[in-house]
Design an enzyme around this catalytic site. Structure first.
Site, PDB file in Angstrom:
ATOM      1  N   ARG A  24       0.842  -1.196   0.000  1.00 51.00           N
ATOM      2  CA  ARG A  24       0.000   0.000   0.000  1.00 51.00           C
ATOM      3  C   ARG A  24       0.880   1.250   0.000  1.00 51.00           C
ATOM      4  O   ARG A  24       0.605   2.235  -0.659  1.00 51.00           O
ATOM      5  CB  ARG A  24      -0.965   0.009   1.199  1.00 51.00           C
ATOM      6  CG  ARG A  24      -1.738   1.310   1.288  1.00 51.00           C
ATOM      7  CD  ARG A  24      -2.992   1.293   2.165  1.00 51.00           C
ATOM      8  NE  ARG A  24      -2.996   0.360   3.249  1.00 51.00           N
ATOM      9  CZ  ARG A  24      -2.288   0.480   4.375  1.00 51.00           C
ATOM     10  NH1 ARG A  24      -1.513   1.530   4.579  1.00 51.00           N
ATOM     11  NH2 ARG A  24      -2.356  -0.447   5.303  1.00 51.00           N
ATOM     12  N   TYR A  57     -16.860  17.585 -14.891  1.00 52.45           N
ATOM     13  CA  TYR A  57     -17.176  16.152 -14.888  1.00 52.45           C
ATOM     14  C   TYR A  57     -18.187  15.874 -13.762  1.00 52.45           C
ATOM     15  O   TYR A  57     -17.988  16.307 -12.626  1.00 52.45           O
ATOM     16  CB  TYR A  57     -15.896  15.347 -14.685  1.00 52.45           C
ATOM     17  CG  TYR A  57     -16.132  13.864 -14.552  1.00 52.45           C
ATOM     18  CD1 TYR A  57     -16.538  13.121 -15.649  1.00 52.45           C
ATOM     19  CD2 TYR A  57     -15.974  13.221 -13.338  1.00 52.45           C
ATOM     20  CE1 TYR A  57     -16.779  11.754 -15.531  1.00 52.45           C
ATOM     21  CE2 TYR A  57     -16.202  11.857 -13.209  1.00 52.45           C
ATOM     22  CZ  TYR A  57     -16.605  11.129 -14.312  1.00 52.45           C
ATOM     23  OH  TYR A  57     -16.838   9.785 -14.191  1.00 52.45           O
ATOM     24  N   ASP A  89      -7.659  19.690 -13.775  1.00 49.32           N
ATOM     25  CA  ASP A  89      -7.952  18.342 -14.264  1.00 49.32           C
ATOM     26  C   ASP A  89      -7.570  18.317 -15.748  1.00 49.32           C
ATOM     27  O   ASP A  89      -8.221  18.941 -16.579  1.00 49.32           O
ATOM     28  CB  ASP A  89      -9.447  18.044 -14.060  1.00 49.32           C
ATOM     29  CG  ASP A  89      -9.838  16.622 -14.476  1.00 49.32           C
ATOM     30  OD1 ASP A  89      -9.138  16.033 -15.315  1.00 49.32           O
ATOM     31  OD2 ASP A  89     -10.858  16.125 -13.975  1.00 49.32           O
ATOM     32  N   LYS A  98      -8.690   7.241 -18.947  1.00 52.72           N
ATOM     33  CA  LYS A  98      -9.040   7.790 -20.249  1.00 52.72           C
ATOM     34  C   LYS A  98      -7.828   7.712 -21.190  1.00 52.72           C
ATOM     35  O   LYS A  98      -7.318   6.640 -21.431  1.00 52.72           O
ATOM     36  CB  LYS A  98      -9.581   9.210 -20.075  1.00 52.72           C
ATOM     37  CG  LYS A  98     -10.590   9.352 -18.917  1.00 52.72           C
ATOM     38  CD  LYS A  98     -11.881   8.595 -19.128  1.00 52.72           C
ATOM     39  CE  LYS A  98     -12.744   8.487 -17.870  1.00 52.72           C
ATOM     40  NZ  LYS A  98     -13.035   9.736 -17.200  1.00 52.72           N
TER      41      LYS A  98
HETATM   42  C1  PLP Z   1     -13.522  10.162 -15.905  1.00 49.91           C
HETATM   43  C2  PLP Z   1     -13.131  11.480 -15.386  1.00 49.91           C
HETATM   44  C3  PLP Z   1     -12.857  11.665 -14.025  1.00 49.91           C
HETATM   45  C4  PLP Z   1     -13.033  10.550 -12.998  1.00 49.91           C
HETATM   46  O1  PLP Z   1     -12.130   9.529 -13.189  1.00 49.91           O
HETATM   47  P1  PLP Z   1     -12.384   7.974 -12.828  1.00 49.91           P
HETATM   48  O2  PLP Z   1     -11.147   7.321 -13.276  1.00 49.91           O
HETATM   49  O3  PLP Z   1     -13.621   7.550 -13.541  1.00 49.91           O
HETATM   50  O4  PLP Z   1     -12.581   7.921 -11.335  1.00 49.91           O
HETATM   51  C5  PLP Z   1     -12.464  12.916 -13.611  1.00 49.91           C
HETATM   52  N1  PLP Z   1     -12.335  13.944 -14.472  1.00 49.91           N
HETATM   53  C6  PLP Z   1     -12.607  13.806 -15.784  1.00 49.91           C
HETATM   54  C7  PLP Z   1     -12.451  14.974 -16.690  1.00 49.91           C
HETATM   55  C8  PLP Z   1     -13.005  12.575 -16.281  1.00 49.91           C
HETATM   56  O5  PLP Z   1     -13.292  12.454 -17.577  1.00 49.91           O
END
Ligand code: PLP
Length: 395
Positions: free
Chosen positions: A46, A98, A170, A195
């Site tokens: 961890r 998001y 982000d 993504k």
């Molecule tokens: C998908 C996404 C998230 C969240 O991420 P997860 O891996 O699904 O927890 C946060 N910000 C954006 C812009 C996203 O597309």
């Protein structure tokens, strides 16, 4: 080193004991120690794992940051960043956000008396106006999801730093290949590595990248103490995905531009949102702060929600699914899927209405993608279809 070279080599030395060129998957929970307080840098998985260390170093280098941390999901990464805040603190965030991030602000950290105000994403002065004495963080998502609007990172960073506030960006949509927020003055970058970074739609992951050592230590403490760490196999798959990030992003963008142009001319399309089109309101800013406009395109369909339902059922190459950033093309209906957790009035006020579709353009042949869109949007089908669809907010 340049980006494409770093993507393949950063943090990834051949295995010293065997020469294996690929970083091994250290599928272990613990590490043998020689004596009291004597070990090789790893005690319990961890707290640390060599496969994870390789990924964290690679991500840091790609964002031109000093430190990287990886997490079990993008939201776990965001939650670790939000652990820097205390009850009574205040966040200023962009509004076109998001859905899961909005839910995290409102329904998780909100319960700890941490409040969030939302500013129209491109309204730079609005961020300054929303700052209160207890504001500790500004949160940007740019380009935004699903309308692909931009915030001026450099200008907002100046405002944040005048007030001694951390700026978090982000960077999931742009990826470090097209945008490097730390270079533009942001303090912390977060990613859903689910993504584009991983890019193959086969895992969930997240990351935080930053330069400040003290802030890094706090987030690292949370990573271990709260424990939302990724498993070694997912980390290894992410490292493998990153190796092709540069070539993938170039192809995503080339296909996305072709599709955005095609949709702009289509009679069933009301409007197209893509920052690489000169008609996009943030086209100039996109040229300044990004080196490309990415692979996401949204468009407003001319018709009813029933028509939209027909369209999404007709795709043959595109798949109708949430998520984005994989090599395969996806179509999503934000109002019922990714943004279903945002109340209808708030969602629609932000321009996410029931006939908006979002496309994650994959790296298939662009001609096949355009042909698929063309047949799905064809007019002849929009007659006599009477499906009853009432879109409620998700719980
Ligand atoms: C998908 C996404 C998230 C969240 O991420 P997860 O891996 O699904 O927890 C946060 N910000 C954006 C812009 C996203 O597309």
């Amino acid at each position: 080193m340049k980006f494409a070279t770093k993507a393949i080599h950063a943090g990834q030395e051949p295995d010293p004991s065997t020469g294996a060129i690929m970083t091994p998957i250290y599928q272990t929970s613990t590490y043998v120690q020689t004596g009291i307080g004597e070990h090789k840098g790893y005690e319990y998985a961890r707290s640390g794992n060599p496969t994870r260390t390789a990924l964290e170093s690679c991500l840091a280098e790609l964002e031109n940051g000093k430190y990287g941390l990886s997490f079990a999901s993008g939201l776990a990464a965001e939650n670790a960043v939000l652990s820097l805040l205390n009850p009574g603190d205040h966040i200023v965030s962009c509004d076109d956000l998001y859905g899961g991030t909005y839910r995290l602000f409102e329904r998780i950290v909100g319960r700890y008396n941490i409040t969030t105000d939302y500013v129209q994403v491109g309204d730079t002065a609005g961020y300054a106006k929303a700052i209160r004495p207890n504001t500790k963080m500004i949160w940007l998502e740019t380009p935004t999801n699903p309308l692909l609007r931009l915030a001026d990172i450099q200008a907002v960073a100046q405002i944040a730093h005048q007030h001694n506030i951390l700026l978090v960006v982000d960077n999931t949509f742009a990826t470090p290949y097209f945008q490097q927020p730390l270079e533009l003055g942001a303090d912390i970058v977060v990613h859903s590595t689910t993504k584009y970074i991983n890019g193959h739609s086969d895992l969930i992951g997240g990351a935080v990248i930053l330069n400040d050592e003290q802030v890094y230590e706090k987030i690292k403490f949370h990573q271990n103490a709260a424990g939302a760490v990724p498993g070694p196999f997912d980390v290894w798959l992410t490292l493998r995905g990153i190796k092709t990030l540069a070539v993938r992003m170039r192809q995503h963008q080339q296909n996305a531009l072709a599709i955005a142009r095609f949709l702009s001319e289509h009679p069933r399309v009301e409007s197209v949102y893509y920052p690489g089109l000169a008609s996009h309101p943030d086209y100039v800013l996109a040229k300044q702060q990004m080196s490309g406009s990415g692979g996401m395109v949204s468009f407003q369909f001319k018709g009813t929600i029933d028509d939209v339902d027909t369209v999404v059922r007709r795709f043959k190459v595109f798949s109708f699914a949430e998520s984005l950033g994989g090599v395969e093309s996806l179509v999503c209906h934000p109002a019922s899927m990714t943004h279903g957790s945002i109340p209808k009035e708030i969602r629609e006020a932000r321009g996410v209405n029931d006939t908006l579709l979002r496309v994650s353009v994959g790296i298939e042949d662009a001609e096949d993608l355009i042909a698929d869109l063309d047949q799905a949007l064809t007019q002849d089908i929009f007659t006599g279809y009477t499906a009853q669809k009432e879109l409620a907010s998700k719980p």
